[in-house]
Design a protein around this motif. Structure first.
Motif, PDB file in Angstrom:
ATOM      1  N   ASP A  42      10.198   1.024   2.092  1.00 42.76           N
ATOM      2  CA  ASP A  42       8.838   1.110   1.177  1.00 42.76           C
ATOM      3  C   ASP A  42       7.006   0.936   2.184  1.00 42.76           C
ATOM      4  O   ASP A  42       7.588   0.122   3.025  1.00 42.76           O
ATOM      5  N   GLU A  44       3.775   0.285   2.850  1.00 41.23           N
ATOM      6  CA  GLU A  44       2.301  -0.650   1.667  1.00 41.23           C
ATOM      7  C   GLU A  44       0.882  -0.953   2.326  1.00 41.23           C
ATOM      8  O   GLU A  44       1.522  -1.209   3.815  1.00 41.23           O
ATOM      9  N   TRP A 179      -1.832   7.846   5.100  1.00 38.89           N
ATOM     10  CA  TRP A 179      -1.011   7.509   4.273  1.00 38.89           C
ATOM     11  C   TRP A 179      -1.576   7.203   2.804  1.00 38.89           C
ATOM     12  O   TRP A 179      -0.653   6.551   2.005  1.00 38.89           O
ATOM     13  N   GLN A 184      -3.473   7.948  -5.347  1.00 30.62           N
ATOM     14  CA  GLN A 184      -1.991   6.946  -5.748  1.00 30.62           C
ATOM     15  C   GLN A 184      -2.451   5.997  -6.221  1.00 30.62           C
ATOM     16  O   GLN A 184      -3.722   5.274  -6.151  1.00 30.62           O
ATOM     17  N   ARG A 187      -3.154  -1.901  -6.440  1.00 31.46           N
ATOM     18  CA  ARG A 187      -2.406  -3.095  -6.629  1.00 31.46           C
ATOM     19  C   ARG A 187      -3.980  -4.174  -5.689  1.00 31.46           C
ATOM     20  O   ARG A 187      -3.712  -4.551  -5.056  1.00 31.46           O
ATOM     21  N   GLU A 198      -3.912  -2.783 -12.088  1.00 32.77           N
ATOM     22  CA  GLU A 198      -3.564  -1.219 -11.507  1.00 32.77           C
ATOM     23  C   GLU A 198      -4.828  -0.792 -11.123  1.00 32.77           C
ATOM     24  O   GLU A 198      -5.409  -0.528 -12.230  1.00 32.77           O
ATOM     25  N   CYS A 240      -2.878  -3.637  -1.834  1.00 32.46           N
ATOM     26  CA  CYS A 240      -1.581  -3.345  -1.705  1.00 32.46           C
ATOM     27  C   CYS A 240      -1.976  -1.799  -2.454  1.00 32.46           C
ATOM     28  O   CYS A 240      -1.781  -1.094  -3.175  1.00 32.46           O
ATOM     29  N   ALA A 242       1.179   1.322  -2.506  1.00 32.60           N
ATOM     30  CA  ALA A 242       2.038   1.694  -1.889  1.00 32.60           C
ATOM     31  C   ALA A 242       2.183   3.277  -1.460  1.00 32.60           C
ATOM     32  O   ALA A 242       2.008   4.408  -2.362  1.00 32.60           O
ATOM     33  N   ARG A 244       4.537   5.527   0.604  1.00 34.08           N
ATOM     34  CA  ARG A 244       5.551   5.966   0.660  1.00 34.08           C
ATOM     35  C   ARG A 244       6.732   5.777   0.555  1.00 34.08           C
ATOM     36  O   ARG A 244       6.663   4.573   1.628  1.00 34.08           O
ATOM     37  N   THR A 245       7.837   5.525   0.970  1.00 33.26           N
ATOM     38  CA  THR A 245       9.091   5.681   1.181  1.00 33.26           C
ATOM     39  C   THR A 245       9.254   6.726   2.320  1.00 33.26           C
ATOM     40  O   THR A 245      10.178   7.903   1.696  1.00 33.26           O
ATOM     41  N   SER A 287       6.560  -3.528   5.177  1.00 32.75           N
ATOM     42  CA  SER A 287       6.578  -5.023   4.251  1.00 32.75           C
ATOM     43  C   SER A 287       7.381  -5.248   4.454  1.00 32.75           C
ATOM     44  O   SER A 287       7.876  -6.726   4.318  1.00 32.75           O
TER      45      SER A 287
END
Length: 322
Positions: A42, A44, A179, A184, A187, A198, A240, A242, A244-245, A287
């Motif tokens: 992941d 971040e 990215w 998106q 947090r 959020e 933070c 997130a 993508r994976t 991460s």
């Protein structure tokens, strides 16, 4: 008889060799290790930001002021020109006189400046106000004034809100722009916040700029749908994203990557009983560690402790690096 002696000698020699091998292996230091394998990671993006509000106006004082009375509280409505606080002008002059004469003493200047001279100078230059006043219509969103205390110049005395919804403006590095995209989720946390929030990326600035360190950054604006009273304009926050994976990649712990005298990145792997130096190409910081784009293959045993290249080592495998 001679044959028996030869056999006993061979047996004794074998036992001695075996004992020596056992002693040698027990003296080899152990090292935490993981088996390299493909996995998911992941990505971040971590950055800093600030809670802002369109139309909000921060009131700063030109000099430190001693406050005698505070007339408003956070949440009160004010009009432009309304007094927010009363300044104790005499105590302010005394405070500034002490500070100034202390500075002169440190500079080894013998002549102290009289209080009367400083008071007249401040009034002539219109630097000593009797009141701190609101400079716009709105609500007192933030108040940093207390009776009988000195208010410094580095923080706003008050922030007057026009009633717009606060948002977060954060800065991302130029290298992180691929990215980050509108929509998106992010947090938001901070030392001045009681909980996390959020948010959703609303806008990414079309042009880059340089921050205080000279790095190239882009401003990103984040809407926070659910807010409370603790989500206050002017607070600094951590964000933070997130991003993508990534699938089927190799990730190693941050502590496993080292840098040699030529500033090249490498790791230590277990090969033929020893710790062997393996040069790697390090990619994105995620991460759980660093992405490794080349240098390692699935099945390699990665050493994690502070071993040196060439040392005998016994790996203690605890899992997989993925």
């Amino acid at each position: 008889m001679r044959k028996h002696l030869i056999l006993w000698s061979i047996a004794a020699l074998s036992l001695a060799c075996a004992g020596g091998i056992r002693i040698f292996t027990t003296q080899i230091p152990e090292s935490a290790a993981v088996v390299v394998n493909y996995g998911n990671a992941d990505i971040e993006i971590l950055c800093s930001g600030r809670i802002e509000e369109d139309g909000a106006h921060a009131i700063y004082t030109g000099i430190p002021l001693v406050i005698r009375e505070v007339y408003v509280r956070e949440g009160d409505a004010v009009r432009k020109g309304d007094p927010i606080a009363l300044v104790d002008t005499e105590e302010t002059v005394r405070y500034l006189s002490r500070r100034l004469n202390q500075t002169l003493a440190l500079a080894e200047l013998e002549d102290a400046l009289p209080v009367e001279w400083l008071a007249g100078k401040l009034r002539d230059e219109h630097l000593l106000p009797q009141y701190i006043r609101s400079e716009s219509d709105g609500l007192v969103r933030q108040l940093a004034l207390n009776r009988f205390e000195v208010h410094s110049t580095d923080i706003p005395a008050a922030v007057i809100s026009s009633g717009e919804t606060p948002y977060v403006r954060m800065q991302i590095r130029e290298s992180d722009t691929p990215w980050v995209e509108v929509g998106q989720q992010v947090r938001i946390t901070g030392t001045g916040l009681a909980c996390s929030y959020e948010g959703i990326v609303r806008e990414i600035a079309s042009g880059a700029r340089s921050d205080d360190s000279g790095a190239t950054v882009l401003d990103v604006y984040v809407d926070v749908p659910e807010q409370d009273d603790a989500f206050r304009t002017g607070l600094n926050v951590h964000v933070c994203i997130a991003a993508r994976t990534l699938e089927e990649v190799i990730v190693v712990p941050h502590s496993a990557v080292r840098i040699d005298a030529q500033c090249r990145e490498y790791v230590l792997v277990y090969r033929n009983g020893r710790a062997e130096k393996c040069m790697v190409s390090v990619g994105q910081d995620v991460s759980s560690g660093y992405l490794i784009s080349s240098g390692l293959q699935p099945g390699d045993v990665l050493l994690l402790d502070g071993n040196a290249a060439g040392e005998w080592v016994r790996p203690c495998i605890s899992g997989e690096a993925a």
